[in-house]
Design an enzyme around this catalytic site. Structure first.
Site, short mmCIF file in Angstrom:
data_model
loop_
_atom_site.label_atom_id
_atom_site.label_comp_id
_atom_site.label_asym_id
_atom_site.label_seq_id
_atom_site.Cartn_x
_atom_site.Cartn_y
_atom_site.Cartn_z
N ARG A 234 0.85 -1.18 0.00
CA ARG A 234 0.00 0.00 0.00
C ARG A 234 0.89 1.24 0.00
O ARG A 234 1.93 1.26 0.66
CB ARG A 234 -0.90 0.04 1.24
N GLU A 262 -4.31 7.34 -5.02
CA GLU A 262 -4.65 6.59 -6.25
C GLU A 262 -6.00 7.05 -6.76
O GLU A 262 -6.91 7.24 -5.94
CB GLU A 262 -4.68 5.09 -5.96
N HIS A 281 -1.60 -0.11 -9.74
CA HIS A 281 -2.21 -1.04 -8.76
C HIS A 281 -2.75 -2.30 -9.46
O HIS A 281 -3.96 -2.57 -9.45
CB HIS A 281 -3.33 -0.34 -7.95
C1 DGY Z 1 -5.93 -6.09 -2.44
O1 DGY Z 1 -6.74 -6.99 -2.67
O2 DGY Z 1 -5.85 -5.53 -1.35
C2 DGY Z 1 -5.04 -5.71 -3.56
O3 DGY Z 1 -4.33 -4.56 -3.28
C3 DGY Z 1 -5.82 -5.57 -4.84
O4 DGY Z 1 -4.91 -5.69 -5.89
#
Ligand code: DGY
Length: 322
Positions: A234, A262, A281
């Site tokens: 993240r 994002e 992402h």
């Molecule tokens: C999640 O599922 O948390 C991922 O970041 C999606 O790609």
């Protein structure tokens, strides 16, 4: 009465058709994020929310949605949901662990190799028509994963899958986890030492209040010249301003799948830097993995609406001890 489910993101027609057989749906179908005011008004009489990243599920929304029985997210990370508020409200929150481990680990390794072997830079070079010279010994030199020490920050399922992958390339693997974890093939080290020793650092911690800016200016400053930071976890885990400063100074390189904001704003200084590979992402973005994530989220949704325990629950404490 047919349960009312709010869907906060566009989903394939086949998935919506299936859901529509059991529920009354209010489904957001535009590509831009669902406005909070729309979510507030749709959720006011909803029995469940099916969501993913990009739509914050706030304490205010939960307080104004008295009929909610469950929230199901098509993601493993649940940092877009106020988990504390959901738990206090007795709402189980579903998520989709396990099924995206391999896809996300593959993306982390792909970013490492793209940066280390300068794939994106070389692609731009060829397309720009700049490839005029013959083969030479010092043309577009990169660095080898097999000769690297790779530091894994966070030894959960994805971190361990990356460790296994880079270990099979021949890399030496060191790792750090908040609660000490022994992982075969991974030498456990202190976090500051990991930043100082590794040639490649791959971030795999969940986003929480405790992990915000875990990769801070001081730790970025400890990185070896030319070392590579990869983040598929993240954006909030990395101090992006400090990262931009180190990249702009040419001290390190990076491969990023996630960002503090994002979509990445068009004026982000990252966009002007050549020593970083940027993807939007995509860690879990394979057809099979996204299908598996949607299936798990649908099962969680159905279980929550039947008043049953969610098979993949991000806040199991909502069910009390045992
Ligand atoms: C999640 O599922 O948390 C991922 O970041 C999606 O790609």
């Amino acid at each position: 009465m047919t349960p009312h489910v709010v869907v906060t993101l566009p989903l394939p027609a086949s998935v919506l058709d299936e859901l529509g057989r059991s529920y009354r749906l209010s489904a957001w179908s535009e590509t831009g994020p669902m406005p909070d005011t729309t979510l507030q008004s749709w959720a006011a009489d909803a029995d469940a929310i099916l969501c993913s990243l990009g739509t914050p599920i706030t304490a205010t929304l939960l307080a104004n949605s008295p009929r909610l029985q469950t929230i199901s997210s098509i993601s493993v990370g649940v940092d877009h949901i106020d988990l504390g508020a959901a738990t206090r409200a007795g709402l189980p929150v579903g998520h989709t662990p396990d099924v995206l481990v391999d896809s996300t680990a593959d993306m982390a390794v792909a970013l490492m190799l793209s940066v280390m072997r300068r794939i994106v830079e070389a692609d731009r070079f060829v397309r720009a028509g700049e490839w005029g010279q013959g083969w030479s010994t010092d043309f577009f030199l990169g660095t080898d994963l097999s000769r690297a020490t790779v530091g894994i920050v966070g030894l959960g399922p994805i971190g361990r899958a990356v460790a296994a992958r880079v270990g099979s390339f021949g890399a030496r693997v060191i790792g750090w986890n908040r609660t000490v974890r022994e992982v075969p093939g991974v030498c456990a080290v202190d976090l500051d030492d990991l930043f100082a020793e590794a040639d490649v650092i791959s971030v795999h911690t969940a986003a929480t209040a405790e992990t915000r800016h875990l990769v801070n200016r001081d730790r970025i400053g400890r990185m070896k010249p030319g070392a590579v930071l990869v983040n598929t976890a993240r954006g909030s885990v990395v101090d992006e301003t400090a990262l931009v400063d180190a990249l702009a100074a040419g001290k390190i390189r990076a491969g990023l799948d996630v960002y503090e904001q994002e979509p990445l704003p068009q004026d982000s200084p990252l966009l002007g830097l050549d020593n970083v590979v940027l993807v939007p992402h995509l860690g879990s973005a394979t057809a099979a993995t996204r299908q598996a994530m949607m299936e798990r989220a649908s099962i969680n949704l159905a279980s929550g609406l039947r008043g049953e325990r969610l098979p993949w629950c991000a806040n199991p404490e909502v069910y009390g001890p045992g």
